[in-house]
Enzyme design. Structure first.
Site, PDB file in Angstrom:
ATOM      1  N   SER A  15       0.399  -0.965  -0.411  1.00  0.00           N
ATOM      2  CA  SER A  15      -0.408   0.178   0.195  1.00  0.00           C
ATOM      3  C   SER A  15       1.010   1.355   0.166  1.00  0.00           C
ATOM      4  CB  SER A  15      -1.393  -0.045   1.342  1.00  0.00           C
ATOM      5  OG  SER A  15      -1.446   1.669   0.832  1.00  0.00           O
ATOM      6  N   HIS A  40      -1.043  -1.461  -4.079  1.00  0.00           N
ATOM      7  CA  HIS A  40      -2.458  -1.537  -4.136  1.00  0.00           C
ATOM      8  C   HIS A  40      -2.092   0.576  -3.601  1.00  0.00           C
ATOM      9  CE1 HIS A  40      -5.649  -1.841  -0.691  1.00  0.00           C
ATOM     10  NE2 HIS A  40      -5.708  -0.971  -0.651  1.00  0.00           N
ATOM     11  N   ASP A  42      -4.780   3.572  -2.544  1.00  0.00           N
ATOM     12  CA  ASP A  42      -5.808   3.841  -1.030  1.00  0.00           C
ATOM     13  C   ASP A  42      -6.141   5.153  -1.927  1.00  0.00           C
ATOM     14  OD1 ASP A  42      -6.121   1.588   0.414  1.00  0.00           O
ATOM     15  OD2 ASP A  42      -3.864   2.433   0.986  1.00  0.00           O
ATOM     16  N   MET A  44      -8.777   8.159  -0.768  1.00  0.00           N
ATOM     17  CA  MET A  44      -9.901   8.285   0.076  1.00  0.00           C
ATOM     18  C   MET A  44     -11.019   9.967   0.138  1.00  0.00           C
ATOM     19  SD  MET A  44      -8.091   7.601   3.269  1.00  0.00           S
ATOM     20  CE  MET A  44      -6.898   5.909   3.592  1.00  0.00           C
ATOM     21  N   HIS A  73      -8.095   0.834  -4.235  1.00  0.00           N
ATOM     22  CA  HIS A  73      -9.673   0.873  -3.471  1.00  0.00           C
ATOM     23  C   HIS A  73      -9.692   2.312  -2.745  1.00  0.00           C
ATOM     24  CE1 HIS A  73      -9.646   0.141   1.126  1.00  0.00           C
ATOM     25  NE2 HIS A  73     -11.188   0.470   0.571  1.00  0.00           N
ATOM     26  N   MET A  75     -12.322   4.596  -0.864  1.00  0.00           N
ATOM     27  CA  MET A  75     -13.686   4.899   0.245  1.00  0.00           C
ATOM     28  C   MET A  75     -14.161   6.121   0.285  1.00  0.00           C
ATOM     29  SD  MET A  75     -10.376   3.448   2.700  1.00  0.00           S
ATOM     30  CE  MET A  75      -9.140   3.395   1.199  1.00  0.00           C
ATOM     31  N   MET A 147     -11.345  -6.065   5.064  1.00  0.00           N
ATOM     32  CA  MET A 147     -11.089  -4.831   6.144  1.00  0.00           C
ATOM     33  C   MET A 147     -10.615  -5.138   7.083  1.00  0.00           C
ATOM     34  SD  MET A 147     -10.169  -1.995   3.606  1.00  0.00           S
ATOM     35  CE  MET A 147      -9.520  -0.891   5.310  1.00  0.00           C
ATOM     36  N   GLY A 154      -3.409   4.254   7.929  1.00  0.00           N
ATOM     37  CA  GLY A 154      -2.721   2.744   8.132  1.00  0.00           C
ATOM     38  C   GLY A 154      -2.261   3.467   9.153  1.00  0.00           C
ATOM     39  N   GLY A 155      -1.053   1.905   9.398  1.00  0.00           N
ATOM     40  CA  GLY A 155      -0.736   1.696  10.763  1.00  0.00           C
ATOM     41  C   GLY A 155      -1.656   0.964  11.448  1.00  0.00           C
ATOM     42  N   ASP A 187      -7.321  -6.667   4.363  1.00  0.00           N
ATOM     43  CA  ASP A 187      -6.306  -5.247   4.713  1.00  0.00           C
ATOM     44  C   ASP A 187      -6.186  -4.628   5.637  1.00  0.00           C
ATOM     45  OD1 ASP A 187      -5.478  -2.587   3.611  1.00  0.00           O
ATOM     46  OD2 ASP A 187      -7.165  -2.009   2.447  1.00  0.00           O
TER      47      ASP A 187
HETATM   48  C1  DX5 Z   1      -6.433   1.938   5.073  1.00  0.00           C
HETATM   49  C2  DX5 Z   1      -6.142   1.541   3.417  1.00  0.00           C
HETATM   50  C3  DX5 Z   1      -5.113   0.173   3.949  1.00  0.00           C
HETATM   51  C4  DX5 Z   1      -3.726   0.690   4.637  1.00  0.00           C
HETATM   52  C5  DX5 Z   1      -3.429  -0.130   5.376  1.00  0.00           C
HETATM   53  O1  DX5 Z   1      -7.854   2.384   5.382  1.00  0.00           O
HETATM   54  O2  DX5 Z   1      -7.173   0.947   2.820  1.00  0.00           O
HETATM   55  O3  DX5 Z   1      -4.425   0.035   2.834  1.00  0.00           O
HETATM   56  O4  DX5 Z   1      -2.983   0.918   3.507  1.00  0.00           O
HETATM   57  O5  DX5 Z   1      -2.116   0.107   6.245  1.00  0.00           O
HETATM   58  P1  DX5 Z   1      -1.260  -1.079   6.967  1.00  0.00           P
HETATM   59  O6  DX5 Z   1      -1.267  -1.796   6.073  1.00  0.00           O
HETATM   60  O7  DX5 Z   1      -0.288   0.186   7.603  1.00  0.00           O
HETATM   61  O8  DX5 Z   1      -2.524  -0.819   8.006  1.00  0.00           O
HETATM   62 ZN    ZN Z   2      -7.205  -0.161   1.270  1.00  0.00          ZN
END
Ligand code: DX5
Ligand code: ZN
Length: 230
Positions: A15, A40, A42, A44, A73, A75, A147, A154-155, A187
């Site tokens: 990601s 990947h 993301d 948002m 992806h 969101m 999910m 992330g994190g 994910d």
């Molecule tokens: C969160 C994203 C993920 C994110 C995952 O909403 O969809 O793709 O980057 O991050 P990690 O692997 O750090 O949990």
């Molecule tokens: Zn994602």
């Protein structure tokens, strides 16, 4: 439309959210150099989830700077309205949220928009949505994204209940003829402990951000998870 069954699994889809945003092209190409077949991205919108991240322009910019599958992806609210634009911008897989569709009509509109633009349809569910909610559309999609954290950043830590949810999805997916089975992707919070557990619970494709980017041993980190296979 790409054939997701032509790739080998299990595999990672790193990601870019966790990559160095000042050098995203290099960070993307790094994943390819290390043997990844998926990247990947993301998206948002600041509405479906509170934060904002990559958008349409970034998909346009990055999609042809590598040869991996652009695993996008989104969101976002009202995914049917912009799904085709994302596919035209270069999304090979366009994964939208089931929760962004208030009813079956919106869901079908989104699926149809992605397919007619030539994309592979992915459907994602948040941690609190019963997995059974998407059973009726499994035979219409190419990928399911479970999910394992609340989408939006992330994190975060992996939600353990995701493992039984993966098992339930795996079982239902395997009832379909092989050629109709969507790829099962997970994910959020994937690392050296949760990654192998997800594979044992039936995941095909692991999204990982903070576990991979920012570490000089990114390749070893992927190998450590994948070595056991599924
Ligand atoms: C969160 C994203 C993920 C994110 C995952 O909403 O969809 O793709 O980057 O991050 P990690 O692997 O750090 O949990
Ligand atoms: Zn994602």
């Amino acid at each position: 439309m790409i054939d997701l069954h032509s790739y080998s699994y299990p595999a990672f889809s790193p990601s870019l959210l966790a990559a160095d945003h000042s050098r995203l092209i290099e960070e993307t190409q790094k994943a390819e150099r290390l043997g990844c077949h998926f990247i990947h991205i993301d998206v948002m919108d600041g509405h479906f989830v509170p934060s904002a991240s990559f958008g349409l322009d970034f998909v346009k910019e990055i999609h042809d700077k590598h040869h991996m599958v652009n695993d996008v992806h989104v969101m976002i609210e009202k995914p049917w309205a912009s799904a085709a634009s994302y596919v035209k911008a270069g999304a090979d897989i366009l994964t939208f949220h089931f929760e962004a569709c208030s009813d079956g009509t919106c869901l079908q509109k989104t699926i149809a928009a992605i397919k007619s633009a030539g994309g592979t349809v992915g459907v994602s569910i948040k941690p609190l949505t019963p997995v059974e909610a998407i059973f009726p559309c499994l035979n219409e999609v190419g990928l399911v994204l479970l999910m394992s954290v609340e989408p939006g950043k992330g994190g975060q830590s992996f939600i353990p209940a995701s493992l039984t949810r993966l098992l339930a999805l795996r079982k239902e997916i395997d009832r379909l003829p092989f050629s109709k089975r969507p790829i099962l992707e997970v994910d959020g919070g994937i690392n050296a402990l949760t990654g192998p557990a997800c594979l044992k619970s039936g995941a095909d494709l692991l999204v990982a951000g903070s576990y991979l980017y920012g570490h000089s041993d990114m390749k070893e980190r992927m190998d450590a998870v994948l070595k056991g296979g599924r």
